[in-house]
Design a protein around this motif. Structure first.
Motif, mmCIF file in Angstrom:
data_model
loop_
_atom_site.group_PDB
_atom_site.id
_atom_site.type_symbol
_atom_site.label_atom_id
_atom_site.label_comp_id
_atom_site.label_asym_id
_atom_site.label_seq_id
_atom_site.Cartn_x
_atom_site.Cartn_y
_atom_site.Cartn_z
ATOM 1 N N VAL A 77 0.727 -1.536 0.275
ATOM 2 C CA VAL A 77 0.175 0.517 -0.358
ATOM 3 C C VAL A 77 0.637 0.829 0.635
ATOM 4 C CG1 VAL A 77 -1.642 1.158 1.553
ATOM 5 C CG2 VAL A 77 -2.304 -1.509 1.251
ATOM 6 N N LEU A 78 2.024 1.359 1.261
ATOM 7 C CA LEU A 78 2.681 2.145 0.990
ATOM 8 C C LEU A 78 3.522 2.923 -0.476
ATOM 9 C CD1 LEU A 78 4.147 2.038 4.545
ATOM 10 C CD2 LEU A 78 2.824 3.565 3.450
ATOM 11 N N TRP A 79 4.050 1.351 -1.518
ATOM 12 C CA TRP A 79 4.783 1.321 -1.935
ATOM 13 C C TRP A 79 3.501 2.523 -3.232
ATOM 14 C CZ3 TRP A 79 8.628 2.611 -4.690
ATOM 15 C CH2 TRP A 79 8.434 1.548 -6.039
ATOM 16 N N HIS A 80 2.506 1.458 -3.199
ATOM 17 C CA HIS A 80 1.741 2.082 -4.353
ATOM 18 C C HIS A 80 1.174 3.176 -4.043
ATOM 19 C CE1 HIS A 80 -3.253 1.575 -5.929
ATOM 20 N NE2 HIS A 80 -1.994 1.941 -7.173
ATOM 21 N N LEU A 81 1.139 4.305 -3.418
ATOM 22 C CA LEU A 81 0.767 5.750 -2.767
ATOM 23 C C LEU A 81 2.416 6.277 -2.773
ATOM 24 C CD1 LEU A 81 -0.277 5.632 0.910
ATOM 25 C CD2 LEU A 81 -1.534 6.239 -1.146
ATOM 26 N N ILE A 82 3.582 5.729 -3.081
ATOM 27 C CA ILE A 82 4.760 6.526 -3.190
ATOM 28 C C ILE A 82 5.224 6.366 -4.820
ATOM 29 C CG2 ILE A 82 7.742 6.198 -3.504
ATOM 30 C CD1 ILE A 82 7.013 4.777 0.071
ATOM 31 N N GLU A 83 4.624 5.527 -5.849
ATOM 32 C CA GLU A 83 5.188 5.468 -6.948
ATOM 33 C C GLU A 83 4.660 5.758 -8.124
ATOM 34 O OE1 GLU A 83 3.819 2.363 -9.594
ATOM 35 O OE2 GLU A 83 2.059 2.782 -8.160
ATOM 36 N N ARG A 84 3.444 6.310 -7.458
ATOM 37 C CA ARG A 84 2.473 7.023 -8.252
ATOM 38 C C ARG A 84 2.820 8.093 -8.453
ATOM 39 N NH1 ARG A 84 -3.105 8.712 -7.538
ATOM 40 N NH2 ARG A 84 -3.883 10.593 -7.886
ATOM 41 N N GLU A 85 3.914 8.540 -8.064
ATOM 42 C CA GLU A 85 5.296 9.870 -9.745
ATOM 43 C C GLU A 85 6.371 8.618 -8.964
ATOM 44 O OE1 GLU A 85 5.137 14.147 -9.375
ATOM 45 O OE2 GLU A 85 3.760 14.177 -7.063
ATOM 46 N N GLU A 86 7.194 9.005 -10.567
ATOM 47 C CA GLU A 86 8.293 8.360 -10.923
ATOM 48 C C GLU A 86 9.493 9.260 -9.984
ATOM 49 O OE1 GLU A 86 8.870 6.876 -14.836
ATOM 50 O OE2 GLU A 86 6.868 5.407 -14.932
ATOM 51 N N SER A 87 10.145 8.249 -10.097
ATOM 52 C CA SER A 87 11.335 9.242 -9.337
ATOM 53 C C SER A 87 12.080 9.944 -10.607
ATOM 54 C CB SER A 87 12.699 8.276 -8.763
ATOM 55 O OG SER A 87 12.812 7.418 -9.479
ATOM 56 N N LYS A 88 12.687 10.503 -10.312
ATOM 57 C CA LYS A 88 13.555 11.617 -11.303
ATOM 58 C C LYS A 88 15.092 11.266 -10.687
ATOM 59 C CE LYS A 88 10.080 14.972 -11.985
ATOM 60 N NZ LYS A 88 9.665 16.580 -12.553
ATOM 61 N N ARG A 89 15.949 11.295 -11.652
ATOM 62 C CA ARG A 89 17.144 11.636 -11.758
ATOM 63 C C ARG A 89 18.028 12.518 -11.715
ATOM 64 N NH1 ARG A 89 20.287 7.822 -8.773
ATOM 65 N NH2 ARG A 89 22.316 7.383 -9.902
ATOM 66 N N ILE A 90 18.619 13.030 -10.714
ATOM 67 C CA ILE A 90 19.129 14.746 -10.652
ATOM 68 C C ILE A 90 20.299 15.049 -10.201
ATOM 69 C CG2 ILE A 90 16.596 15.742 -9.819
ATOM 70 C CD1 ILE A 90 17.743 16.443 -7.358
#
Length: 806
Positions: A77-90
């Protein structure tokens, strides 16, 4: 009672309607087991559902397939919330020596529709990525790893992780079907003799919601659970990329209640041969599936330091005296599951200041972390579905190394540091966030008739872009503090910059002895050669602020050093920085409702004298004063003078034009050191201004600790892809040249006198009147501009006196 009637009506409707019921139109998962039962159709949206809503073999009509959180555990459930927006490489923003992941859901944060308040974590990109990796590994089924333990001081955003995810889950559970969450309620328990007292004490005539808010999946027999999960799995994998890890165990109260119902409803002979369909039929009379209710005012699932006398009932279970008199001490019905641990079921559990807690709490927490079981006191042991995260300060972790039981727990932890930010941008942004973003407003300086609007903290203080660049509000937005409905306090340009610079400077380590301790990890020859970046806070901040580039080797060494020295462990802490900003705003009522750098300076002086910033011993106090004054002279003077020069000249593009002129001259000389002229962009030639170039080279050497190399500038221009990209060290030297050559102390004094209402000459009066027209669009008002003129003069005088040995 109304809900019971609704369920009865729905079930009756399903039974009589061929369109919504019947094994042919809507086959049941029980058919594969040789049973048959009428199942509910979910084409409508209801307040509650019968247990049969989990039994349809049609994914379009099965509640679990439609709302997959029913078959996910807490980590998924927590992962589903987090990956709602993909990470960005900066590029990492402090030293730009490497690339990192940034998770927008946490770093940019969320703004809750319910409250309008933003929740975000400032800086801490590596810690966020570590947490996300921990949750993701659990979501894909890896439970053999160590639990995550953050170490560091308070105020670094550790508990904000769970607050953001919890509040986001609450908001999405109301608006997005993929995030709907379900539990179940008991009805009619007063009709079961063994449960009458429980129904009266806990329900008092109302449906009794499962105290753990467990998934209704736990109510079903194992053979049906397996088929429900199988049916929902394709949707789960589509959403999170992994197979479902359902919570199948019932909590102790549910098990005891189901046993009582079956004993009441069934004869011993029928119970011995109970089929799944008959089980669902019997249990369905006493249960209804409902959407989860989350109290918006409930505190986050955080267990803080408990001291010597913990309130165990608030952490674990609370005995109910009326129920204890009827049920045994070993009965789950004798306890109220209202403590922080059981309340965290289905989400995250944060254990703050972990190693300071009593050993009993540590042992119980470790059992939960390792085996997923909560076992404390006389209550029945409980399988708890939580993602456990702990934090501790460095001192407590050091002490635990000498404590056998604590050392054993520490060995089972993956320790990751979290420090106070050393970037002034992050410091200033944190101070505003801690005071409350809702108390601030902003005005867009790019719009002539812009009105005040609620402050958007990520617009004013940006999240780093792909190149690691951070934008300050100056030249873009004016910031106001809303003291009351009728009065707004202007936070004038560079007030927050001064606060951020000083706080950051107190957090870094420049002591040669401490740096020398890491000779094996660092190349000290490199450190000593570029000592201005390692042993001087001015040089370090110039790198962090992007005002100079010492090269990739030095930047990598600085990045490594800040971790080795645990920078951010000491210095002015976040809450003290907030207090400093608050004091500055309080003083503004005596300063035309304007916070200026001079006022921030005065607030610093007051708090240091009062001990409000907690400098500790006299040596630290003296160093903090020294750092504060250094930041004023090294950065604030330059920033204020640039603003004043731009306002008085009415020309904010002068620096950019001069930069292009100087680069053209340098490239020409790099190609031919005998060049006398350069080509103009529109054709024609102009002579190289060698006198000006010599002065700029002097400023370059003072700011960067090395000579201006023409070939280096030429190579930079040849290699950049974006022609607008500037060589920052040269740009800063050009700014310093303009400030020195175009703004004399006498002119500033006369303009200050004009704003003070004094009589001045015609030239000064005209110049000041022209400047007045530009103030509002620059983020200044008369008071802040007047104070900027005065502070520039004071700082210049101080520097000149020191040069002359006075």
């Amino acid at each position: 009672m109304a809900r019971i009637q609704l369920v009865a009506v729905l079930v009756f409707y399903f039974l009589i309607s061929p369109a919504f019921g019947g094994t042919k139109e809507c086959p049941s998962l029980l058919e594969a087991l040789g049973d048959d039962v009428v199942v509910a159709d979910l084409s409508g949206m209801f307040d509650s559902y019968p247990l049969e809503s989990l039994l349809s073999s049609d994914p379009e009509k099965n509640l679990a397939a439609l709302h997959p959180h029913i078959v996910m555990d807490s980590s998924q459930v927590l992962w589903h919330l987090i990956e709602r927006e993909e990470s960005k490489r900066i590029i990492e923003p402090n030293f730009k020596s490497r690339k990192i992941n940034i998770w927008p859901m946490l770093s940019r944060g969320i703004e809750l529709k319910r409250t309008g308040k933003p929740r975000l974590i400032i800086d801490q990109y590596e810690a966020i990525d570590e947490l996300v990796s921990y949750i993701r590994s659990r979501a894909r089924g890896d439970r053999k790893g160590k639990f995550l333990l953050f170490k560091g001081p308070t105020g670094t955003g550790k508990t904000e992780f769970l607050v953001i995810l919890s509040e986001l889950a609450q908001e999405l559970a109301l608006s997005d079907p993929d995030y709907y969450e379900f539990t179940f309620e008991w009805v009619g328990l007063e009709n079961v003799p063994y449960l009458k007292t429980y129904a009266r004490v806990v329900g008092n005539g109302r449906p009794i919601r499962n105290p753990m808010q467990r998934s209704p999946l736990t109510l079903l027999p194992p053979e049906i659970q397996e088929k429900v999960v199988e049916l929902a799995n394709p949707r789960v994998q589509e959403l999170i990329g992994y197979k479902a890890q359902p919570v199948l165990q019932r909590d102790p109260q549910t098990s005891e209640i189901i046993d009582a119902i079956l004993q009441h409803e069934l004869s011993a002979e029928e119970a011995a041969t109970l089929s799944p369909s008959r089980y669902v039929e019997v249990l369905g009379k006493y249960v209804q599936i409902v959407r989860k209710k989350k109290d918006p005012n409930a505190p986050p699932s955080v267990v803080r330091f408990q001291g010597r006398h913990p309130q165990w009932s608030k952490i674990f279970f609370e005995e109910s005296i009326p129920l204890m008199q009827v049920y045994t001490s070993g009965s789950a019905l004798s306890y109220m599951y209202t403590g922080t641990f059981p309340r965290a079921d289905g989400g995250g559990l944060f254990l703050d200041e972990f190693f300071r807690n009593p050993q009993g709490l540590l042992d119980t927490a470790l059992e939960l972390m390792e085996n997923g079981v909560l076992d404390f006191g006389g209550a029945p042991p409980m399988a708890l579905d939580v993602v456990p995260i702990a934090s501790s300060n460095d001192e407590s972790i050091e002490d635990s190394l000498d404590n056998g039981p604590s050392k054993a727990i520490l060995d089972r932890a993956r320790v990751f540091p979290m420090r106070q930010p050393i970037n002034p941008h992050s410091v200033a942004k944190t101070a505003i966030l801690m005071m409350g973003v809702g108390k601030f407003k902003m005005k867009d300086l790019s719009k002539k008739s812009s009105k005040l609007e609620p402050l958007d903290i990520n617009k004013v203080f940006t999240v780093p872009d792909e190149n690691g660049e951070l934008l300050w509000p100056e030249d873009r937005y004016a910031i106001y503090y809303s003291a009351n409905k009728d009065q707004d306090v202007l936070i004038s340009p560079h007030s927050l910059t001064l606060l951020g610079l000083t706080v950051a400077a107190t957090r870094i380590v420049t002591d040669p002895k401490e740096i020398a301790d890491f000779g094996e990890e660092l190349d000290l020859r490199n450190v000593n050669e570029y000592g201005q970046y390692f042993y001087d806070s001015k040089g370090r901040m110039q790198v962090v602020m992007g005002q100079t580039d010492p090269g990739p080797t030095v930047r990598r060494t600085l990045d490594n050093l800040t971790k080795l020295l645990q920078e951010g462990q000491s210095g002015i802490m976040a809450r003290k920085a907030e207090e400093w900003l608050r004091r500055s705003i309080e003083l503004s009522k005596y300063n035309e409702n304007t916070v200026t750098p001079a006022l921030v300076d005065r607030a610093f002086d007051q708090l240091m004298k009062e001990g409000g910033l907690e400098p500790g011993n006299g040596e630290t106090r003296s160093r903090w004063f020294e750092e504060h004054n250094k930041m004023k002279e090294a950065f604030l003077l330059q920033l204020l003078t640039r603003d004043v020069q731009a306002v008085l000249s009415g020309d904010r593009g002068r620096v950019d034009r001069l930069y292009n002129e100087i680069v053209a001259e340098i490239v020409a000389l790099a190609n031919d050191d005998k060049s006398k002229k350069v080509l103009e962009p529109g054709g024609g030639e102009r002579p190289i201004n060698f006198g000006r170039l010599q002065k700029i080279a002097k400023h370059y050497r003072e700011k960067n600790g090395k000579d201006l190399a023409y070939g280096e500038i030429r190579n930079f221009r040849a290699q950049v892809v974006d022609p607008s990209q500037e060589y920052v060290p040269l740009k800063r030297a050009i700014e310093a040249f303009l400030l020195e050559s175009e703004l004399d102390t006498q002119a500033m004094g006369e303009i200050h006198d004009y704003f003070d209402g004094k009589s001045v000459g015609r030239d000064a009066r005209e110049r000041a009147r022209q400047a007045e027209k530009l103030l509002d669009g620059s983020g200044y008002n008369t008071q802040s501009f007047k104070e900027a003129l005065k502070l520039i003069t004071q700082l210049r005088t101080r520097i000149e006196m020191r040069r002359n040995g006075i």
